[in-house]
Design a protein around this motif. Structure first.
Motif, PDB file in Angstrom:
ATOM      1  N   GLU A 102       0.823  -1.141  -0.014  1.00 10.83           N
ATOM      2  CA  GLU A 102      -0.073   0.034   0.044  1.00 10.83           C
ATOM      3  C   GLU A 102       0.993   1.318   0.109  1.00 10.83           C
ATOM      4  O   GLU A 102       0.498   2.268  -0.556  1.00 10.83           O
ATOM      5  CB  GLU A 102      -1.053  -0.084   0.985  1.00 10.83           C
ATOM      6  CG  GLU A 102      -1.885   1.297   1.336  1.00 10.83           C
ATOM      7  CD  GLU A 102      -2.884   1.523   2.263  1.00 10.83           C
ATOM      8  OE1 GLU A 102      -3.737   2.132   2.237  1.00 10.83           O
ATOM      9  OE2 GLU A 102      -2.599   0.506   3.380  1.00 10.83           O
ATOM     10  N   ASP A 154      -0.775  -4.975   3.100  1.00  5.69           N
ATOM     11  CA  ASP A 154      -1.200  -3.473   3.765  1.00  5.69           C
ATOM     12  C   ASP A 154      -0.520  -3.568   5.228  1.00  5.69           C
ATOM     13  O   ASP A 154      -1.125  -4.655   6.176  1.00  5.69           O
ATOM     14  CB  ASP A 154      -2.812  -3.808   3.949  1.00  5.69           C
ATOM     15  CG  ASP A 154      -3.176  -2.478   4.425  1.00  5.69           C
ATOM     16  OD1 ASP A 154      -2.452  -1.462   5.147  1.00  5.69           O
ATOM     17  OD2 ASP A 154      -4.500  -1.920   4.297  1.00  5.69           O
ATOM     18  N   ASP A 206      -3.615  -1.639   8.391  1.00 10.19           N
ATOM     19  CA  ASP A 206      -5.096  -1.480   7.762  1.00 10.19           C
ATOM     20  C   ASP A 206      -5.665  -0.741   9.038  1.00 10.19           C
ATOM     21  O   ASP A 206      -5.872  -1.447   9.989  1.00 10.19           O
ATOM     22  CB  ASP A 206      -5.695  -2.854   7.238  1.00 10.19           C
ATOM     23  CG  ASP A 206      -6.980  -2.429   6.488  1.00 10.19           C
ATOM     24  OD1 ASP A 206      -7.098  -1.364   6.123  1.00 10.19           O
ATOM     25  OD2 ASP A 206      -7.859  -3.398   6.856  1.00 10.19           O
TER      26      ASP A 206
END
Length: 220
Positions: free
Chosen positions: A79, A95, A98
């Motif tokens: 990400e 990620d 998150d």
């Protein structure tokens, strides 16, 4: 890391990917917890509501180093910008934090999400709930939380379903999501909005909610 017995029939190569993803997720989760009392340096990405902190970036650097240290020929898409091409047929989707807004505000609901594709198909998924300390692992049709198999619920219909949702960062996307929310609000049992899509999907797999929808999710 030892893989739970529930995955004993999974091919050895996938168990190895699962173990590596789990180790990296746990390491990043420890970074989350150590960083809760730090002064955060914040920036925005796609919109003023799309926050990123140095903890997002540090967790991503840690995960990428662990994955490529063990498997230098794999590809990675993460990400916060890490993107590596590879030749092994395995691509990691990461990620590192998150639920960044939850993290910034000290609100429960933060996670590390790491998945592996093999030859372009989803193969392994790991989510570590760094607030609750739960490790979710999945390969094919097998999914566990802290080693215990997960089962979804089967509501009688939409009227008895507990739904989970989230909202994207662009104003246009939020308006579309809100319109869907309004159409469903009087047709279902209730709606939850936790702030981490990765955890929402884990709650779905664990039977804590009956359905999940959100527009505009990224591959990770």
């Amino acid at each position: 890391m030892t893989v739970p017995a529930a995955f004993s029939t999974v091919p050895a190569g996938l168990r190895e990917l699962l173990a590596l993803a789990s180790e990296a997720a746990l390491a990043a989760g420890r970074l989350h917890r150590r960083s809760r009392s730090r002064t955060l340096r914040l920036a925005t990405k796609s919109s003023p509501t799309d926050l990123v902190s140095q903890v997002d970036r540090e967790a991503e650097e840690l995960i990428v180093a662990m994955l490529l240290g063990a498997r230098p020929h794999d590809a990675i898409l993460a990400e916060e910008g890490a993107a590596e091409s590879g030749s092994s047929g395995v691509r990691w989707l990461v990620d590192p934090l998150d639920g960044t807004t939850n993290f910034v505000y000290g609100y429960p609901g933060t996670a590390v999400s790491i998945a592996a594709e093999v030859d372009g198909r989803p193969a392994v998924g790991v989510v570590y709930d760094s607030t609750a300390g739960r490790l979710y692992q999945g390969v094919a049709a097998v999914a566990t939380c802290d080693g215990r198999p997960l089962r979804t619920r089967r509501p009688d219909g939409l009227a008895t379903a507990l739904a989970a949702t989230g909202f994207g960062y662009s104003p246009a996307l939020r308006r579309r999501q809100a319109a869907t929310f309004a159409r469903l609000a009087d047709r279902i049992r209730d709606i939850r909005r936790g702030g981490s899509a990765a955890l929402d999907l884990c709650h779905l797999a664990a039977g804590r909610v009956d359905l999940f929808w959100e527009r505009g999710l990224a591959p990770w």
